[in-house]
Design an enzyme around this catalytic site. Structure first.
Site, PDB file in Angstrom:
ATOM      1  N   CYS A   2       0.839  -1.186   0.000  1.00 54.69           N
ATOM      2  CA  CYS A   2       0.000   0.000   0.000  1.00 54.69           C
ATOM      3  C   CYS A   2       0.883   1.247   0.000  1.00 54.69           C
ATOM      4  O   CYS A   2       1.983   1.248   0.541  1.00 54.69           O
ATOM      5  CB  CYS A   2      -0.939   0.091   1.203  1.00 54.69           C
ATOM      6  SG  CYS A   2      -2.023  -1.320   1.354  1.00 54.69           S
ATOM      7  N   ARG A  27       3.454  -0.084  -5.093  1.00 54.32           N
ATOM      8  CA  ARG A  27       3.259  -0.664  -3.762  1.00 54.32           C
ATOM      9  C   ARG A  27       1.932  -1.402  -3.636  1.00 54.32           C
ATOM     10  O   ARG A  27       1.649  -2.016  -2.616  1.00 54.32           O
ATOM     11  CB  ARG A  27       3.307   0.438  -2.698  1.00 54.32           C
ATOM     12  CG  ARG A  27       4.609   1.201  -2.689  1.00 54.32           C
ATOM     13  CD  ARG A  27       4.556   2.315  -1.683  1.00 54.32           C
ATOM     14  NE  ARG A  27       4.595   1.805  -0.330  1.00 54.32           N
ATOM     15  CZ  ARG A  27       5.691   1.605   0.372  1.00 54.32           C
ATOM     16  NH1 ARG A  27       6.860   1.872  -0.168  1.00 54.32           N
ATOM     17  NH2 ARG A  27       5.646   1.148   1.589  1.00 54.32           N
ATOM     18  N   TRP A  75      -2.848  -2.645  -1.649  1.00 57.40           N
ATOM     19  CA  TRP A  75      -2.507  -4.040  -1.911  1.00 57.40           C
ATOM     20  C   TRP A  75      -3.245  -4.819  -0.831  1.00 57.40           C
ATOM     21  O   TRP A  75      -2.885  -4.755   0.338  1.00 57.40           O
ATOM     22  CB  TRP A  75      -1.002  -4.256  -1.821  1.00 57.40           C
ATOM     23  CG  TRP A  75      -0.576  -5.610  -2.257  1.00 57.40           C
ATOM     24  CD1 TRP A  75      -0.333  -6.029  -3.537  1.00 57.40           C
ATOM     25  CD2 TRP A  75      -0.310  -6.747  -1.415  1.00 57.40           C
ATOM     26  NE1 TRP A  75       0.046  -7.344  -3.542  1.00 57.40           N
ATOM     27  CE2 TRP A  75       0.066  -7.819  -2.269  1.00 57.40           C
ATOM     28  CE3 TRP A  75      -0.375  -6.972  -0.040  1.00 57.40           C
ATOM     29  CZ2 TRP A  75       0.383  -9.079  -1.773  1.00 57.40           C
ATOM     30  CZ3 TRP A  75      -0.061  -8.231   0.445  1.00 57.40           C
ATOM     31  CH2 TRP A  75       0.321  -9.272  -0.419  1.00 57.40           C
ATOM     32  N   ASN A 100      -1.192   2.181   5.807  1.00 58.49           N
ATOM     33  CA  ASN A 100      -0.313   1.185   5.188  1.00 58.49           C
ATOM     34  C   ASN A 100       0.208   0.313   6.314  1.00 58.49           C
ATOM     35  O   ASN A 100       0.762   0.824   7.275  1.00 58.49           O
ATOM     36  CB  ASN A 100       0.846   1.891   4.464  1.00 58.49           C
ATOM     37  CG  ASN A 100       1.957   0.931   4.107  1.00 58.49           C
ATOM     38  OD1 ASN A 100       1.711  -0.241   3.853  1.00 58.49           O
ATOM     39  ND2 ASN A 100       3.191   1.422   4.088  1.00 58.49           N
ATOM     40  N   GLY A 101       0.024  -1.012   6.192  1.00 55.72           N
ATOM     41  CA  GLY A 101       0.520  -1.912   7.236  1.00 55.72           C
ATOM     42  C   GLY A 101      -0.553  -2.900   7.631  1.00 55.72           C
ATOM     43  O   GLY A 101      -1.519  -3.111   6.895  1.00 55.72           O
ATOM     44  N   GLU A 481      17.110 -16.890 -10.312  1.00 58.65           N
ATOM     45  CA  GLU A 481      16.594 -15.551 -10.551  1.00 58.65           C
ATOM     46  C   GLU A 481      15.889 -15.469 -11.910  1.00 58.65           C
ATOM     47  O   GLU A 481      14.833 -14.842 -12.038  1.00 58.65           O
ATOM     48  CB  GLU A 481      17.740 -14.527 -10.454  1.00 58.65           C
ATOM     49  CG  GLU A 481      17.374 -13.105 -10.786  1.00 58.65           C
ATOM     50  CD  GLU A 481      16.221 -12.535  -9.967  1.00 58.65           C
ATOM     51  OE1 GLU A 481      15.788 -13.175  -8.987  1.00 58.65           O
ATOM     52  OE2 GLU A 481      15.731 -11.460 -10.340  1.00 58.65           O
ATOM     53  N   LYS A 485      12.034 -14.322 -12.349  1.00 65.27           N
ATOM     54  CA  LYS A 485      11.720 -13.176 -13.215  1.00 65.27           C
ATOM     55  C   LYS A 485      10.634 -13.554 -14.202  1.00 65.27           C
ATOM     56  O   LYS A 485       9.675 -12.836 -14.400  1.00 65.27           O
ATOM     57  CB  LYS A 485      13.000 -12.775 -13.951  1.00 65.27           C
ATOM     58  CG  LYS A 485      13.155 -11.347 -14.274  1.00 65.27           C
ATOM     59  CD  LYS A 485      13.642 -10.499 -13.130  1.00 65.27           C
ATOM     60  CE  LYS A 485      12.853 -10.627 -11.885  1.00 65.27           C
ATOM     61  NZ  LYS A 485      13.372 -10.126 -10.689  1.00 65.27           N
ATOM     62  N   GLU A 488       7.074 -14.288 -12.465  1.00 67.15           N
ATOM     63  CA  GLU A 488       6.349 -13.184 -11.843  1.00 67.15           C
ATOM     64  C   GLU A 488       5.710 -12.234 -12.856  1.00 67.15           C
ATOM     65  O   GLU A 488       4.693 -11.622 -12.559  1.00 67.15           O
ATOM     66  CB  GLU A 488       7.198 -12.420 -10.820  1.00 67.15           C
ATOM     67  CG  GLU A 488       8.328 -11.584 -11.361  1.00 67.15           C
ATOM     68  CD  GLU A 488       9.037 -10.793 -10.269  1.00 67.15           C
ATOM     69  OE1 GLU A 488      10.252 -10.611 -10.386  1.00 67.15           O
ATOM     70  OE2 GLU A 488       8.383 -10.347  -9.307  1.00 67.15           O
ATOM     71  N   HIS A 504      16.759 -37.072 -10.839  1.00 64.16           N
ATOM     72  CA  HIS A 504      16.282 -37.632  -9.564  1.00 64.16           C
ATOM     73  C   HIS A 504      14.790 -37.392  -9.373  1.00 64.16           C
ATOM     74  O   HIS A 504      14.294 -37.428  -8.251  1.00 64.16           O
ATOM     75  CB  HIS A 504      17.107 -37.075  -8.409  1.00 64.16           C
ATOM     76  CG  HIS A 504      18.553 -37.441  -8.530  1.00 64.16           C
ATOM     77  ND1 HIS A 504      19.013 -38.703  -8.245  1.00 64.16           N
ATOM     78  CD2 HIS A 504      19.610 -36.731  -8.977  1.00 64.16           C
ATOM     79  CE1 HIS A 504      20.326 -38.750  -8.494  1.00 64.16           C
ATOM     80  NE2 HIS A 504      20.712 -37.568  -8.942  1.00 64.16           N
ATOM     81  N   LYS A 603       5.620  -3.979  -4.908  1.00 59.55           N
ATOM     82  CA  LYS A 603       7.068  -3.773  -4.925  1.00 59.55           C
ATOM     83  C   LYS A 603       7.678  -3.908  -3.538  1.00 59.55           C
ATOM     84  O   LYS A 603       8.755  -4.450  -3.376  1.00 59.55           O
ATOM     85  CB  LYS A 603       7.353  -2.380  -5.495  1.00 59.55           C
ATOM     86  CG  LYS A 603       8.818  -2.037  -5.629  1.00 59.55           C
ATOM     87  CD  LYS A 603       9.449  -2.839  -6.733  1.00 59.55           C
ATOM     88  CE  LYS A 603      10.932  -2.564  -6.872  1.00 59.55           C
ATOM     89  NZ  LYS A 603      11.573  -3.617  -7.687  1.00 59.55           N
TER      90      LYS A 603
HETATM   91  C1  AGP Z   1      11.632  -9.576  -7.454  1.00 63.01           C
HETATM   92  O1  AGP Z   1      11.431  -9.275  -8.765  1.00 63.01           O
HETATM   93  C2  AGP Z   1      10.545  -9.295  -6.533  1.00 63.01           C
HETATM   94  N1  AGP Z   1      10.004  -8.034  -6.701  1.00 63.01           N
HETATM   95  C3  AGP Z   1      10.764  -9.733  -5.093  1.00 63.01           C
HETATM   96  O2  AGP Z   1      11.199 -11.040  -5.078  1.00 63.01           O
HETATM   97  C4  AGP Z   1      11.717  -8.872  -4.211  1.00 63.01           C
HETATM   98  O3  AGP Z   1      13.043  -9.038  -4.608  1.00 63.01           O
HETATM   99  C5  AGP Z   1      11.519  -9.277  -2.740  1.00 63.01           C
HETATM  100  O4  AGP Z   1      10.196  -8.999  -2.383  1.00 63.01           O
HETATM  101  C6  AGP Z   1      12.475  -8.595  -1.801  1.00 63.01           C
HETATM  102  O5  AGP Z   1      12.312  -7.216  -1.785  1.00 63.01           O
HETATM  103  P1  AGP Z   1      13.401  -6.269  -1.154  1.00 63.01           P
HETATM  104  O6  AGP Z   1      14.634  -6.409  -1.978  1.00 63.01           O
HETATM  105  O7  AGP Z   1      12.801  -4.902  -1.250  1.00 63.01           O
HETATM  106  O8  AGP Z   1      13.621  -6.712   0.248  1.00 63.01           O
END
Ligand code: AGP
Length: 608
Positions: A2, A27, A75, A100-101, A481, A485, A488, A504, A603
């Site tokens: 949020c 956010r 969010w 927010n929270g 990674e 990527k 997501e 395995h 984010k």
């Molecule tokens: C990656 O593309 C994501 N947005 C997510 O995995 C992110 O790296 C993770 O939430 C950690 O966030 P931070 O680096 O702000 O702690």
């Protein structure tokens, strides 16, 4: 999660709030809303969906007119995305707020308030705070806020309007971030700097349980007891252009292209006389030489950067490195010793699990080192040692440049640690550092070289329901990674696997035409990875191979080969990451997805 904003000043408040919220949509973007003092009354406009849906609604139903107000982009945590669950929430006649929270004890509080005869219109925890504050308010805002905060548990940043205080906006926070911006004749609150950078670069960081009171006379800060607080005014070094798309179709593409500069800006100040130098971050060779064991704790992409760090540090410095997912680490009673180093990696510096893990490590007596991008964030402020990455604002939810700079710092740290421990000599350390210094140019060359090819390669993935990324050693760390990527932002199921582990169990998933993306940049492991590729190919897989210019690729090995420039082997993840990012990017674009704001994600993950 949020984003909240607030404005007090001569401009059209709704316009400022919407423009600030645009910069916070990363956010959360389930719903949006604003509340503005209009002719003595608080007028609320809110809508399910993106900010544009709110704007469209206001265009037909009217936009609140005034000069003081708060805004929110959501969010969802408690209650589905809907207009009634969106913020701002009125707590009754007296209070309207954005939050927010998470309020952890909202159920108990809700029951108490219901027992007093109050009824709720939403399913949110936020409305509980609004109603609680409303019931506590008897004319003194600070007293009511203090009483409310003594009753709520959890994390929150609140922007509050009291109906009988038309000239004022109140803000308070615990755990969740909040800044107070100061422009000429105007003041702001925001969850993050990019929201207000268009208007001002000057801001205060609100600390836990501090209250900010914004009015046309400026901003005042006080404790919950009402005692005045003097705070240090900060100046953001992010300019507006850096927070905008700069001509690229998506922030993600822009951020991929910003990687060379981000890496250069991050590593250059940490190299002196050709050797890594982290003394400015309180990391001395003496301190490093005493380290016996390292934990890297982080989430998502940041955790994957830790995986690369593990391979580098263990190989060069021969120090054991454990990489942990922060949400696991914090609850599994980790075995940390006083002379262990716990490295927390985070772009936002606000990730709830990473922050909690760091606090736990500190409690257990470990030394904590934070590698963080967002200046002044909670993790940055609480760590014993701190290395800022200088990626600038990362807006796309899918992290790219933040990952790249995180890795660059892990390399610097690995080189210096190995040097301090006497595992590599001066000459080797200088050579590795010099290759790292040259990486930004190689990343640039790689982007140019593979961009069109990745665009073409992405077309081969569009119809896939599921795919695999495979690699060995550092290539495996990188493929984790690559897989995250892709999934997501493309919404295609994908897993990364250590290539040697396939037989395995996982190889049973291979069917005709299933894409397998293999990364093979490590010489000593190359032939072994090729054998694994042949095994999946023999079972019908469509293989995309990412390898370097020196790789001898037989005709029957891959269906599509993406070659990247070869540099010192240990640094290859920084080059090979580029095609993985671009493959994910173009797959998302071709599938018509919202690249920068993928579904269900936010984010900054400030809740557990
Ligand atoms: C990656 O593309 C994501 N947005 C997510 O995995 C992110 O790296 C993770 O939430 C950690 O966030 P931070 O680096 O702000 O702690």
């Amino acid at each position: 999660m949020c984003g909240i904003v607030g404005y007090v000043g001569p401009k059209d408040c709704s316009e400022v709030l919407v423009s600030a919220l645009r910069k916070l949509e990363y956010r959360g973007y389930d719903s949006a809303g604003i509340a503005v003092f209009e002719d003595g009354n608080i007028r609320i406009a809110k809508e399910k969906g993106r900010l544009d849906d709110l704007v469209a609604k206001m265009q037909t139903e009217g936009t609140p007119k005034g000069h003081i107000g708060v805004g929110h982009t959501r969010w969802a945590t408690h209650g589905v995305p809907s207009a009634k669950n969106s913020h701002p929430h009125a707590g009754g006649e007296k209070v309207t707020l954005v939050h927010n929270g998470i309020i952890e004890n909202y159920k108990e509080l809700k029951e108490q308030l219901e027992a007093q005869g109050r009824s709720f219109v939403s399913e949110t925890d936020t409305e509980v705070v609004a109603q609680l504050l409303d019931s506590n308010y008897e004319g003194d805002p600070i007293e009511a806020i203090a009483k409310t905060l003594s009753q709520v548990e959890g994390s929150f940043a609140l922007g509050i309007l009291f109906a009988d205080r038309e000239g004022e906006l109140y803000a308070v926070r615990r755990e969740s971030p909040l800044i107070v911006g100061v422009g000429e004749d105007e003041t702001f609150i925001a969850s993050d700097v990019p929201a207000i950078i268009k208007y001002t670069s000057q801001y205060y960081l609100l600390e836990h349980d501090e209250v900010a009171v914004l009015s046309e006379n400026g901003v005042k800060f006080c404790t919950l007891e009402g005692e005045k607080i003097e705070k240090e005014l900060k100046v953001a070094d992010w300019d507006q252009e850096a927070a905008e798309k700069g001509g690229y179709e998506h922030y993600m593409l822009k951020e991929i292209h910003e990687q060379p500069t981000a890496v250069k800006t991050t590593i250059t100040p940490r190299i002196s006389n050709g050797l890594p130098n982290l003394e400015e971050c309180s990391i001395t060779p003496e301190k490093l030489s005493e380290i016996k064991q390292i934990y890297v704790v982080a989430c998502g992409t940041a955790m994957h950067a830790g995986m690369v760090g593990k391979y580098v540090i263990e190989k060069l410095a021969r120090v054991p490195v454990h990489v942990d997912i922060a949400s696991e680490f914090r609850y599994r009673e980790p075995l940390i010793n006083k002379d262990d180093l716990v490295i927390i990696i985070s772009q936002s510096g606000e990730t709830a699990d990473s922050l909690a893990a760091m606090r736990l490590a500190k409690q257990m007596g470990a030394n904590t080192l934070a590698i963080v991008n967002a200046k002044g964030s909670s993790i940055a402020r609480e760590a014993d040692m701190l290395i800022y990455t200088h990626a600038g604002p990362e807006i796309a939810v899918a992290s790219t440049k933040a990952y790249m700079v995180q890795i660059s710092v892990m390399y610097l740290l690995g080189f210096e640690l190995a040097h301090a421990k006497g595992r590599i000599d001066d000459e080797t350390c200088r050579r590795l550092t010099s290759v790292l210094s040259g990486v930004p140019a190689v990343i640039e060359e790689t982007i140019e070289r593979v961009d069109a090819q990745c665009n073409e390669g992405a077309n081969k993935l569009l119809e896939a329901e599921s795919l695999l990324y495979i690699g060995r050693g550092l290539d495996y760390a990188l493929s984790m990674e690559g897989s995250l990527k892709l999934k997501e932002i493309s919404y295609i199921h994908s897993e990364s696997y250590a290539a040697g582990e396939l037989k395995h169990g996982t190889i049973s998933l291979i069917t005709d035409g299933m894409p397998v993306i293999a990364v093979a940049t490590q010489n000593a492991l190359y032939d072994k990875t090729v054998s694994n590729i042949k095994e999946v190919k023999a079972r019908g897989a469509m293989v995309i191979l990412v390898c370097d210019d020196d790789a001898q690729v037989g005709e029957d090995v891959a269906d599509f080969v993406i070659r990247v420039p070869r540099i010192e082997e240990i640094l290859m993840p920084m080059v090979a990451a580029v095609p993985l990012q671009l493959l994910a990017y173009y797959t998302s674009v071709h599938r018509g997805n919202d690249v920068d704001k993928p579904r269900n994600l936010a984010k900054s993950v400030t809740v557990e």
